[in-house]
Design a protein around this motif. Sequence first.
Motif, short mmCIF file in Angstrom:
data_model
loop_
_atom_site.label_atom_id
_atom_site.label_comp_id
_atom_site.label_asym_id
_atom_site.label_seq_id
_atom_site.Cartn_x
_atom_site.Cartn_y
_atom_site.Cartn_z
N LEU A 48 0.82 -1.21 0.00
CA LEU A 48 0.00 0.00 0.00
C LEU A 48 0.86 1.26 0.00
O LEU A 48 0.61 2.22 -0.76
N VAL A 49 1.88 1.29 0.87
CA VAL A 49 2.75 2.47 0.94
C VAL A 49 3.47 2.67 -0.38
O VAL A 49 3.57 3.81 -0.90
N GLY A 50 3.95 1.58 -0.96
CA GLY A 50 4.62 1.70 -2.26
C GLY A 50 3.67 2.19 -3.34
O GLY A 50 4.03 3.04 -4.17
N LEU A 51 2.44 1.66 -3.33
CA LEU A 51 1.46 2.06 -4.35
C LEU A 51 1.10 3.53 -4.21
O LEU A 51 1.08 4.28 -5.21
N PHE A 52 0.82 3.98 -2.97
CA PHE A 52 0.44 5.38 -2.78
C PHE A 52 1.63 6.32 -2.98
O PHE A 52 1.46 7.46 -3.40
N LEU A 53 2.85 5.83 -2.65
CA LEU A 53 4.03 6.64 -2.92
C LEU A 53 4.21 6.86 -4.40
O LEU A 53 4.47 7.98 -4.87
N LEU A 54 4.07 5.79 -5.16
CA LEU A 54 4.19 5.91 -6.62
C LEU A 54 3.09 6.79 -7.18
O LEU A 54 3.35 7.64 -8.06
N SER A 55 1.87 6.65 -6.65
CA SER A 55 0.77 7.47 -7.13
C SER A 55 1.02 8.95 -6.82
O SER A 55 0.76 9.83 -7.65
N SER A 56 1.56 9.24 -5.61
CA SER A 56 1.83 10.62 -5.25
C SER A 56 2.92 11.23 -6.11
O SER A 56 2.85 12.39 -6.54
N LEU A 57 3.95 10.42 -6.41
CA LEU A 57 5.04 10.92 -7.26
C LEU A 57 4.55 11.18 -8.68
O LEU A 57 4.95 12.17 -9.33
N LEU A 58 3.68 10.31 -9.16
CA LEU A 58 3.13 10.53 -10.51
C LEU A 58 2.28 11.78 -10.54
O LEU A 58 2.34 12.58 -11.50
N LEU A 59 1.45 11.99 -9.52
CA LEU A 59 0.65 13.21 -9.45
C LEU A 59 1.55 14.44 -9.34
O LEU A 59 1.27 15.49 -9.95
N GLN A 60 2.64 14.30 -8.56
CA GLN A 60 3.59 15.40 -8.45
C GLN A 60 4.22 15.72 -9.80
O GLN A 60 4.43 16.89 -10.15
N HIS A 61 4.49 14.66 -10.54
CA HIS A 61 5.15 14.85 -11.84
C HIS A 61 4.21 15.49 -12.85
O HIS A 61 4.60 16.43 -13.58
N PHE A 62 2.95 15.02 -12.90
CA PHE A 62 2.03 15.53 -13.92
C PHE A 62 1.41 16.87 -13.52
O PHE A 62 1.14 17.71 -14.38
#
Length: 415
Positions: A48-62
Motif C-alpha cells: 500500500l505504501v509503495g502504491l500510494f508513494l508511486l501514485s503521489s510521485l506521478l501526481l507530483q510529476h504531472f
Amino acid sequence: METKLTAKKRHSVKKMSLEQRVELRRRYVAKIPRWRHPMVGYLTAVFLVGLFLLSSLLLQHFLGHFQFPATLFMLAVLFSALLWGTGPALFTLILSTIGLGYCFLTDSFAFFDHTWPERVTAISNLFDDWHTTVQLLPFVFSGLTIALITSQRERARLQALATEQDLQEYARELELINKRLEAADQSKDHFLSVASHELKTPITTIRGQAQMMLRRISKQAKSTSDVEGVELALERINEQTGRLTSLIDELLDVSSIRAGKTVLHKRSCDLRHLCRDVVDDQRLLTIRQIQLDVPAGPVKIEIDVDRISQVIINLVSNALKYSPDGSPVLVVVRAEKDHVLLMVSDKGQGIASDHLEHIFESFYRTPDAEASKKHGLGLGLAIAKDIVERHEGSIWCESEPGEGSTFYVKLPYKA
C-alpha cells in the motif's frame, strides 16, 4: 449490581494471566478471516505504501505541484487499521512517514534521480532538520490517533470475547446445576410416590380393623368401662388413620401432578347439584352453617366431576377450618356468558396481601395457619389450582385481614 457487573466486564482482560491473554488473543485471531490476519496486514502495508508513494510521485510529476501528498498515506494507515489492526497500522505509519519525508519534504524529492546508497543516507538524515520534523508531526499524530482508536476497538472486542467466554462457562454451569436439580426433584417425587403407596396399604388395613372392632363393640348388649375405653381408643385410631389417608392422598396427587400423569375424565354435569352434594356432606360432618346460592336453572358444564368436587371440598373445608364456629360460610354459583363463576366466602381472619400470591404454592401455609392448631401440609390449594388450570380455568383469592376471604373459581363451559 449492574455497576459491579460492568466493572467486572471492564477489568476482565486486566485480571487475566499471560496464558489466558494469549489464548484469548488466539481465539480472537481464529475468528477473523485469514485475509485479515495481522501478518497479511504487515505484508500488505509495504504494498500500500509503495502504491500510494508511486501514485503521489506521478501526481507530483504531472501536476507540477501536489498540495496534499499526505492524504494518500493517511488512507493507507486508515485501511491497515480498519482491516488488520493496530500493529499493521503503526507499521504503515512508519513506512508512510519515511516515504513522505524523503520524497516530499526534502530537497531530494526527485526519487528516481538518486542511487540506493544516497537514498539510505537521506533517510537516515531525514529527521535532523527540525523544519521537516515539524511538518511531519500532524501526520504522525493523526496516524497515532487512528492506531489508538483501533487499539481501543480491539480491546473492546477482546473484552466482548472474554465476556462471551464467561457467559458460556456460566451457562454450562447453570445447565449442569439444572440437571442436578431436575434429577434431585425426580428422585424426591419418586420417593414421595413410592412412600405414599407403601404407607397407604398398612394404614388402610389398620383403619379397616379399627372400624370392624367398633362395629362389633356397638352390637354388644352390655358395655363396661373397659369396653368403653377400648371403643374410645378405636375411635381415635379410626380418626387419625383417616387423617393420614387424606394426607397420603394429597401427596399422591402432588406426585401425579408433577409427573404429568393427571388425566381428566370429563362429562356433562350440573354444577348446582355438585355444589349441593358437597355442601350437604360438609354440613353433616361439621354441623356448621353453610349457605348455598345457585341459579334457578341448570348450569351444565363439561368437567371431571371427581376433580372439581375435590376442589369444592377443599375450598369449603378450608373456609370452615379457618373461620369461627358460629360464622356461616357462603357458596355461590353464577352462570356468566362464557363461563361459570364459583365463589366460597368465609368470615375468618383473612389473609395478608403479601401472602396471597403464595397460598397456591405447594407446602405453603400462612403464618396464621402455622400458628393455629389446624393440621395440614399446604397442598390442598396447590392441587386445586392445578385441577382448575387443567380445565382451562383460573382460581384466585381476595381477602382483607379481619374481614374474611373469598376464593373464586372461573371455569369455561367447554374446557
